[in-house]
Design an enzyme around this catalytic site. Structure first.
Site, PDB file in Angstrom:
ATOM      1  N   ARG A 130      55.426 -17.574  31.063  1.00 28.87           N
ATOM      2  CA  ARG A 130      55.192 -16.357  31.848  1.00 28.87           C
ATOM      3  C   ARG A 130      53.808 -15.782  31.567  1.00 28.87           C
ATOM      4  O   ARG A 130      53.178 -15.178  32.437  1.00 28.87           O
ATOM      5  CB  ARG A 130      56.232 -15.285  31.508  1.00 28.87           C
ATOM      6  CG  ARG A 130      57.585 -15.542  32.082  1.00 28.87           C
ATOM      7  CD  ARG A 130      58.570 -14.408  31.819  1.00 28.87           C
ATOM      8  NE  ARG A 130      59.915 -14.892  32.095  1.00 28.87           N
ATOM      9  CZ  ARG A 130      60.435 -15.022  33.302  1.00 28.87           C
ATOM     10  NH1 ARG A 130      59.718 -14.671  34.360  1.00 28.87           N
ATOM     11  NH2 ARG A 130      61.653 -15.501  33.480  1.00 28.87           N
TER      12      ARG A 130
ATOM     13  N   ASP B  42      58.007 -16.016  43.470  1.00 27.73           N
ATOM     14  CA  ASP B  42      58.908 -15.219  42.620  1.00 27.73           C
ATOM     15  C   ASP B  42      60.179 -15.924  42.124  1.00 27.73           C
ATOM     16  O   ASP B  42      61.137 -15.283  41.715  1.00 27.73           O
ATOM     17  CB  ASP B  42      59.240 -13.866  43.278  1.00 27.73           C
ATOM     18  CG  ASP B  42      60.419 -13.869  44.235  1.00 27.73           C
ATOM     19  OD1 ASP B  42      61.079 -14.895  44.408  1.00 27.73           O
ATOM     20  OD2 ASP B  42      60.689 -12.802  44.807  1.00 27.73           O
TER      21      ASP B  42
ATOM     22  N   ASN C  84      55.885   3.196  39.900  1.00 25.34           N
ATOM     23  CA  ASN C  84      57.187   2.571  40.141  1.00 25.34           C
ATOM     24  C   ASN C  84      57.176   1.084  39.752  1.00 25.34           C
ATOM     25  O   ASN C  84      58.117   0.353  40.037  1.00 25.34           O
ATOM     26  CB  ASN C  84      57.595   2.726  41.605  1.00 25.34           C
ATOM     27  CG  ASN C  84      56.601   2.088  42.568  1.00 25.34           C
ATOM     28  OD1 ASN C  84      55.604   1.497  42.149  1.00 25.34           O
ATOM     29  ND2 ASN C  84      56.863   2.197  43.852  1.00 25.34           N
TER      30      ASN C  84
ATOM     31  N   LEU D 124      53.175  -3.338  42.756  1.00 28.23           N
ATOM     32  CA  LEU D 124      51.744  -3.423  43.029  1.00 28.23           C
ATOM     33  C   LEU D 124      51.446  -2.561  44.254  1.00 28.23           C
ATOM     34  O   LEU D 124      52.100  -2.707  45.291  1.00 28.23           O
ATOM     35  CB  LEU D 124      51.306  -4.864  43.287  1.00 28.23           C
ATOM     36  CG  LEU D 124      49.774  -4.988  43.359  1.00 28.23           C
ATOM     37  CD1 LEU D 124      49.188  -5.206  41.960  1.00 28.23           C
ATOM     38  CD2 LEU D 124      49.343  -6.095  44.285  1.00 28.23           C
TER      39      LEU D 124
ATOM     40  N   CYS E 254      47.150   6.325  41.606  1.00 25.66           N
ATOM     41  CA  CYS E 254      48.374   7.139  41.624  1.00 25.66           C
ATOM     42  C   CYS E 254      48.070   8.578  41.231  1.00 25.66           C
ATOM     43  O   CYS E 254      48.770   9.502  41.645  1.00 25.66           O
ATOM     44  CB  CYS E 254      49.422   6.557  40.675  1.00 25.66           C
ATOM     45  SG  CYS E 254      50.169   5.018  41.258  1.00 25.66           S
TER      46      CYS E 254
ATOM     47  N   CYS F 261      68.088   0.158  38.296  1.00 20.58           N
ATOM     48  CA  CYS F 261      67.476   0.112  39.628  1.00 20.58           C
ATOM     49  C   CYS F 261      68.526  -0.270  40.683  1.00 20.58           C
ATOM     50  O   CYS F 261      69.302  -1.208  40.488  1.00 20.58           O
ATOM     51  CB  CYS F 261      66.326  -0.890  39.611  1.00 20.58           C
ATOM     52  SG  CYS F 261      65.547  -1.142  41.210  1.00 20.58           S
TER      53      CYS F 261
ATOM     54  N   SER G 232      68.149  -1.776  43.471  1.00 16.39           N
ATOM     55  CA  SER G 232      67.961  -3.166  43.907  1.00 16.39           C
ATOM     56  C   SER G 232      68.654  -4.136  42.955  1.00 16.39           C
ATOM     57  O   SER G 232      69.301  -5.096  43.380  1.00 16.39           O
ATOM     58  CB  SER G 232      66.475  -3.497  44.010  1.00 16.39           C
ATOM     59  OG  SER G 232      65.908  -2.888  45.146  1.00 16.39           O
TER      60      SER G 232
ATOM     61  N   ASP H 200      64.599   1.066  49.143  1.00 13.11           N
ATOM     62  CA  ASP H 200      63.195   1.306  49.506  1.00 13.11           C
ATOM     63  C   ASP H 200      62.702   2.691  49.086  1.00 13.11           C
ATOM     64  O   ASP H 200      61.585   3.084  49.425  1.00 13.11           O
ATOM     65  CB  ASP H 200      63.005   1.165  51.022  1.00 13.11           C
ATOM     66  CG  ASP H 200      63.142  -0.265  51.515  1.00 13.11           C
ATOM     67  OD1 ASP H 200      62.919  -1.184  50.707  1.00 13.11           O
ATOM     68  OD2 ASP H 200      63.475  -0.461  52.700  1.00 13.11           O
TER      69      ASP H 200
ATOM     70  N   CYS I 233      56.152   6.952  48.627  1.00 11.45           N
ATOM     71  CA  CYS I 233      54.795   6.753  48.119  1.00 11.45           C
ATOM     72  C   CYS I 233      53.754   7.126  49.179  1.00 11.45           C
ATOM     73  O   CYS I 233      53.768   6.563  50.280  1.00 11.45           O
ATOM     74  CB  CYS I 233      54.600   5.301  47.688  1.00 11.45           C
ATOM     75  SG  CYS I 233      52.917   4.943  47.107  1.00 11.45           S
TER      76      CYS I 233
END
Length: 309
Positions: free
Chosen positions: A61, A133, A154, A157, A187, A213, A215, A241, A247
């Site tokens: 990684r 991914d 968050n 990217l 940000c 999370c 997701s 989302d 954002c």
């Protein structure tokens, strides 16, 4: 030699844009020194939840040269999936924008293969591998090093084009002209993503506890969703989302022009009752070649049942 690197890099970037990618940047293949302690700490805190695969291939990684022999360059690419399409029934269990169309893995892999073929045709014999991914590659770290954007609070990217895009890489054994790392953080003092997260998954700016999370809870988690999240899911049945929708940078997002990301026929038309009572036959038909297949029918029903209990 330098002229060739500049020429080849520009050729690759031009072709990437022609293939429909949003952006393309290039970084030198090296050890991710800054990310090593962060990744180790994140794993030690069990922020990956049941995603045990995150514990494997730790060295790979952090060093792409262990993934691809002779790796010299990381070509980072982003592909826009933003849409202003919405589900017609505001009460229907919600599905993340990225899952409206065909599974992005298929779409991006085809484009990466085309780009690699172009490189081999125009430049010569180049060895490399494509990644979307599903391998131990730190997409966001390489995208930042390639100048595509900065890591937001968050942990996504972000760029001045928003954040509704997928990331992918070609790792190749060719030296190229490298882009500068994106060192600015736009940000500022904004905390909208942190404030909006209903499960408080963003535990600190730039750090997400994956196990909290939505997701993760609706896609990655294979066991039952913990009761502590009852009433906090804000009707999300697949993905989430929220931190992107709030954002400010996503006001600059533009609708994608990728036909494969067009909503699957009938998906946006589902009413609350139709999704709640969906059968396995309908699930297989509507979500064929869709990212939603990752949850399988049982997982999708589990999510919907958790929302209505």
């Amino acid at each position: 030699m330098l002229q060739n690197k500049i020429k080849y890099s520009q050729l690759i970037k031009n072709e990437a844009l022609r293939l429909g990618f949003l952006d393309c940047g290039i970084a030198k293949a090296t050890f991710l020194e800054e990310e090593a302690p962060r990744l180790e700490s994140w794993l030690k805190n069990n922020a990956h939840g049941e995603m045990k695969y995150m514990e494997g291939y730790f060295d790979k990684r952090l060093d792409p040269r262990l993934l691809v022999d002779g790796a010299k360059s990381i070509i980072s690419l982003s592909l826009n999936y933003y849409t202003d399409d919405q589900q017609n029934d505001p009460l229907a269990p919600k599905i993340s924008k990225y899952a409206y169309g065909k599974d992005y893995h298929f779409v991006i892999k085809d484009k990466l293969k085309a780009l690699l073929h172009f490189i081999e045709t125009e430049i010569g014999e180049v060895a490399g591998r494509a990644f979307v991914d599903s391998a131990p590659v730190m997409d966001k770290a390489w995208a930042k090093r390639s100048g595509l954007g900065w890591i937001g609070k968050n942990s996504n990217l972000l760029s001045k084009k928003g954040s509704f895009f997928f990331l992918a890489e070609l790792i190749i054994d060719l030296e190229l002209d490298y882009d500068n790392v994106f060192n600015q953080d736009f940000c500022g003092t904004c905390t909208r993503c942190i404030d909006a997260c209903p499960t408080q998954a963003i535990t600190n700016p730039y750090i997400v506890d994956g196990s909290k999370c939505i997701s993760y809870l609706t896609i990655e988690l294979k066991n039952n969703i913990p009761e502590e999240f009852k009433g906090k899911m804000q009707n999300w049945a697949f993905g989430c989302d929220i931190c992107q929708d709030v954002c400010p940078w996503n006001r600059f997002s533009k609708v994608h022009n990728e036909p494969d990301f067009s909503p699957k026929e009938g998906l946006l038309d589902f009413s609350k009752d139709e999704l709640t009572e969906i059968t396995e036959e309908v699930f297989r038909k509507v979500f064929k070649d869709s990212p939603i297949k990752r949850t399988k029918f049982e997982g999708f029903k589990r999510n919907i049942n958790f929302l209505k209990e």
